[in-house]
Scaffold this active site. Sequence first.
Site, mmCIF file in Angstrom:
data_model
loop_
_atom_site.group_PDB
_atom_site.id
_atom_site.type_symbol
_atom_site.label_atom_id
_atom_site.label_comp_id
_atom_site.label_asym_id
_atom_site.label_seq_id
_atom_site.Cartn_x
_atom_site.Cartn_y
_atom_site.Cartn_z
ATOM 1 N N HIS A 61 23.612 32.544 49.627
ATOM 2 C CA HIS A 61 22.899 32.934 50.839
ATOM 3 C C HIS A 61 21.798 33.938 50.518
ATOM 4 O O HIS A 61 21.863 34.658 49.523
ATOM 5 C CB HIS A 61 23.863 33.571 51.851
ATOM 6 N N ALA A 88 39.641 33.982 31.798
ATOM 7 C CA ALA A 88 40.173 33.991 33.164
ATOM 8 C C ALA A 88 39.322 34.844 34.092
ATOM 9 O O ALA A 88 38.771 35.867 33.691
ATOM 10 C CB ALA A 88 41.604 34.524 33.151
ATOM 11 N N ALA A 106 37.049 37.554 29.906
ATOM 12 C CA ALA A 106 37.737 37.550 31.194
ATOM 13 C C ALA A 106 37.126 38.560 32.157
ATOM 14 O O ALA A 106 36.799 39.681 31.782
ATOM 15 C CB ALA A 106 39.217 37.852 30.994
ATOM 16 N N LYS A 126 26.922 41.039 29.669
ATOM 17 C CA LYS A 126 25.957 41.435 28.645
ATOM 18 C C LYS A 126 26.538 41.100 27.281
ATOM 19 O O LYS A 126 27.756 41.127 27.081
ATOM 20 C CB LYS A 126 25.669 42.923 28.717
#
Length: 147
Positions: A61, A88, A106, A126
């Site tokens: 959006h 994960a 993760a 990063k």
Amino acid sequence: MVDRHPDSTIYFGCEIRAGYSLHIGKGSIIGDNCILDARQGIYIGENVNLSSEVHFWTESHDMNDPYFQGSSSKRGAIHVGNRAWLGANVTVLDNVKIGEGAVVCAGAIVTKDVEPFAVVAGIPAKKIGERNRDLKYEFDGSHVLFY
């Protein structure tokens, strides 16, 4: 209908939006409870591992739109190169390319392209290191049952 190689695996609870724009390569593994928003296209290479709870979002959006409509500048396909590994709870946003052999640690949120064999972490993700380039593993579509 999802375009997936028969030697790929999709685990329990995966939510797929616009499956006709989802392409999964040979040996790739989609972990449980992933959300794959393929409205603008998702292209997953070979021997890719998406761990549990990975979310791909190809649209967003516009927070400044008075009607909170989707933004044409915040939409685009996601591409994941061969043998990439996403840990994960990773989130990947629209119009991102994750290079071959890259590792996304993760919990990271990926907002920009990830170069091949880079290791990235954090919010936003990063680069924190490099992965070995001599990768030879190939997943064969077999899977593990969770008890």
